[in-house]
Design an enzyme around this catalytic site. Structure first.
Site, PDB file in Angstrom:
ATOM      1  N   ARG A 188      -1.850 -14.309   3.743  1.00  0.00           N
ATOM      2  CA  ARG A 188      -2.610 -13.665   4.825  1.00  0.00           C
ATOM      3  C   ARG A 188      -1.921 -13.903   6.181  1.00  0.00           C
ATOM      4  NH1 ARG A 188      -6.994 -10.168   3.885  1.00  0.00           N
ATOM      5  NH2 ARG A 188      -7.764 -10.807   5.913  1.00  0.00           N
ATOM      6  N   THR A 224      -5.779  -7.528  10.472  1.00  0.00           N
ATOM      7  CA  THR A 224      -6.011  -6.204   9.888  1.00  0.00           C
ATOM      8  C   THR A 224      -5.499  -5.055  10.754  1.00  0.00           C
ATOM      9  OG1 THR A 224      -7.994  -7.129   8.873  1.00  0.00           O
ATOM     10  CG2 THR A 224      -7.833  -4.735   8.931  1.00  0.00           C
ATOM     11  N   ARG A 226       2.361  -6.817   9.486  1.00  0.00           N
ATOM     12  CA  ARG A 226       1.637  -5.739  10.178  1.00  0.00           C
ATOM     13  C   ARG A 226       2.066  -5.636  11.633  1.00  0.00           C
ATOM     14  NH1 ARG A 226      -4.128  -7.302   7.311  1.00  0.00           N
ATOM     15  NH2 ARG A 226      -4.082  -5.757   5.632  1.00  0.00           N
ATOM     16  N   ASN A 284      -2.038  -0.078   7.030  1.00  0.00           N
ATOM     17  CA  ASN A 284      -1.531  -1.382   7.481  1.00  0.00           C
ATOM     18  C   ASN A 284      -0.678  -2.083   6.426  1.00  0.00           C
ATOM     19  OD1 ASN A 284      -3.568  -2.073   5.787  1.00  0.00           O
ATOM     20  ND2 ASN A 284      -4.814  -3.156   7.291  1.00  0.00           N
ATOM     21  N   TYR A 343     -12.362  -2.375  -3.349  1.00  0.00           N
ATOM     22  CA  TYR A 343     -12.857  -2.419  -1.973  1.00  0.00           C
ATOM     23  C   TYR A 343     -14.384  -2.361  -1.912  1.00  0.00           C
ATOM     24  CZ  TYR A 343      -8.228  -2.086   0.238  1.00  0.00           C
ATOM     25  OH  TYR A 343      -6.948  -2.334   0.686  1.00  0.00           O
ATOM     26  N   PHE A 402     -15.485   3.689   7.357  1.00  0.00           N
ATOM     27  CA  PHE A 402     -14.109   4.026   6.984  1.00  0.00           C
ATOM     28  C   PHE A 402     -13.863   4.018   5.474  1.00  0.00           C
ATOM     29  CE2 PHE A 402     -14.155  -0.575   7.922  1.00  0.00           C
ATOM     30  CZ  PHE A 402     -13.633  -1.104   6.748  1.00  0.00           C
ATOM     31  N   HIS A 420      -1.863  -5.577   1.372  1.00  0.00           N
ATOM     32  CA  HIS A 420      -3.145  -6.213   1.081  1.00  0.00           C
ATOM     33  C   HIS A 420      -2.881  -7.637   0.626  1.00  0.00           C
ATOM     34  CE1 HIS A 420      -7.153  -6.945  -0.580  1.00  0.00           C
ATOM     35  NE2 HIS A 420      -6.528  -7.507  -1.606  1.00  0.00           N
ATOM     36  N   LYS A 480       0.834  -1.199   0.000  1.00  0.00           N
ATOM     37  CA  LYS A 480       0.000   0.000   0.000  1.00  0.00           C
ATOM     38  C   LYS A 480       0.881   1.267   0.000  1.00  0.00           C
ATOM     39  CE  LYS A 480      -3.916  -2.256   2.337  1.00  0.00           C
ATOM     40  NZ  LYS A 480      -4.897  -2.157   3.446  1.00  0.00           N
ATOM     41  N   GLU A 515      -9.898 -10.027  -7.806  1.00  0.00           N
ATOM     42  CA  GLU A 515      -8.904  -8.961  -7.660  1.00  0.00           C
ATOM     43  C   GLU A 515      -7.784  -9.086  -8.702  1.00  0.00           C
ATOM     44  OE1 GLU A 515      -7.737  -9.261  -3.568  1.00  0.00           O
ATOM     45  OE2 GLU A 515      -9.677  -8.572  -2.818  1.00  0.00           O
TER      46      GLU A 515
HETATM   47  N1  LIG Z   1      -9.995   3.365   9.537  1.00  0.00           N
HETATM   48  C1  LIG Z   1     -10.319   2.067   9.457  1.00  0.00           C
HETATM   49  N2  LIG Z   1      -9.829   1.350   8.426  1.00  0.00           N
HETATM   50  C2  LIG Z   1     -10.146   0.034   8.360  1.00  0.00           C
HETATM   51  C3  LIG Z   1     -10.976  -0.595   9.343  1.00  0.00           C
HETATM   52  N3  LIG Z   1     -11.121  -1.908   9.016  1.00  0.00           N
HETATM   53  C4  LIG Z   1     -10.399  -2.052   7.874  1.00  0.00           C
HETATM   54  N4  LIG Z   1      -9.819  -0.899   7.481  1.00  0.00           N
HETATM   55  C5  LIG Z   1      -8.994  -0.677   6.282  1.00  0.00           C
HETATM   56  O1  LIG Z   1      -9.658  -1.305   5.182  1.00  0.00           O
HETATM   57  C6  LIG Z   1      -8.850  -2.344   4.641  1.00  0.00           C
HETATM   58  C7  LIG Z   1      -9.743  -3.481   4.186  1.00  0.00           C
HETATM   59  O2  LIG Z   1     -10.366  -4.059   5.325  1.00  0.00           O
HETATM   60  P1  LIG Z   1     -10.494  -5.621   5.491  1.00  0.00           P
HETATM   61  O3  LIG Z   1     -10.755  -6.251   4.157  1.00  0.00           O
HETATM   62  O4  LIG Z   1     -11.443  -5.874   6.584  1.00  0.00           O
HETATM   63  O5  LIG Z   1      -9.024  -6.038   6.033  1.00  0.00           O
HETATM   64  P2  LIG Z   1      -7.825  -6.834   5.345  1.00  0.00           P
HETATM   65  O6  LIG Z   1      -8.444  -7.866   4.436  1.00  0.00           O
HETATM   66  O7  LIG Z   1      -7.084  -7.435   6.507  1.00  0.00           O
HETATM   67  O8  LIG Z   1      -6.986  -5.830   4.610  1.00  0.00           O
HETATM   68  C8  LIG Z   1      -7.890  -2.698   5.774  1.00  0.00           C
HETATM   69  O9  LIG Z   1      -6.712  -3.316   5.317  1.00  0.00           O
HETATM   70  C9  LIG Z   1      -7.629  -1.345   6.387  1.00  0.00           C
HETATM   71  O10 LIG Z   1      -6.709  -0.601   5.575  1.00  0.00           O
HETATM   72  C10 LIG Z   1     -11.479   0.199  10.427  1.00  0.00           C
HETATM   73  O11 LIG Z   1     -12.192  -0.278  11.317  1.00  0.00           O
HETATM   74  N5  LIG Z   1     -11.116   1.522  10.437  1.00  0.00           N
HETATM   75 MG   LIG Z   2      -9.877  -7.677   2.959  1.00  0.00          MG
END
Ligand SMILES: Nc1nc2c(ncn2[C@@H]2O[C@H](COP(=O)(O)OP(=O)(O)O)[C@@H](O)[C@H]2O)c(=O)[nH]1
Ligand SMILES: [Mg+2]
Length: 135
Positions: free
Chosen positions: A87, A93, A104, A114, A51, A59, A117, A11, A128
């Site tokens: 992963r 996350t 992370r 973070n 996304y 968010f 991805h 990222k 994707e």
């Molecule tokens: N600010 C904020 N960003 C979030 C939150 N949950 C997820 N994100 C962001 O959105 C991305 C996508 O979320 P998710 O698919 O749930 O997580 P990942 O698959 O572990 O990347 C995450 O990698 C974070 O950059 C949250 O609760 N607050």
């Molecule tokens: Mg995800």
């Protein structure tokens, strides 16, 4: 053997902080193969599509602003169970609670920023990889 392909993104925070080499080193050291890779900047339309599952989350706007804020590295990783293995290397996350030893956990502190991805399922990986590599 279940050879899979998954999408890795370094990222914008990871690229800004000079962590591309460190992240690719971890993937390669594990035995995952970089099958395709490029440096690119994600536009808002692609960010919203990528996304899409988070469209209704509080968010979402912050996430789209962030992921479009600078260059990213996108790669197709291949290997045995690559989706879950990548992963696991990334960690959970929220970097605050991510275990040491994960990307992370070792390198991140803030949830939006973070660093990496990874696709979360075979269906996500297929969707994707099509978005970023056309197949
Ligand atoms: N600010 C904020 N960003 C979030 C939150 N949950 C997820 N994100 C962001 O959105 C991305 C996508 O979320 P998710 O698919 O749930 O997580 P990942 O698959 O572990 O990347 C995450 O990698 C974070 O950059 C949250 O609760 N607050
Ligand atoms: Mg995800």
């Amino acid at each position: 053997m279940t050879v899979e392909s998954t999408l890795l993104i370094v990222k914008p925070d990871g690229v800004r902080r000079g962590l591309v080499g460190e992240i690719l080193r971890r993937a390669e050291s594990k035995g995952l193969r970089i099958a395709e890779m490029r440096l690119t900047t994600i536009d808002r339309e692609l960010a919203q599509e990528h996304y899409g599952e988070h469209r209704d989350k509080a968010f979402f706007a912050e996430l789209v602003d962030f992921i479009t804020s600078g260059p990213v590295v996108v790669a197709r990783l291949e290997g045995e169970n690559a989706i879950d293995v990548w992963r696991t290397l990334m960690g959970p996350t929220d970097p605050r609670g991510a275990p040491p030893g994960t990307i992370r956990g070792d390198l991140g502190l803030v949830i939006t920023e973070n660093i990496v991805h990874g696709s979360d399922s075979p269906e996500s990986a297929e969707r994707e990889l099509k978005l970023f590599f056309g197949s």
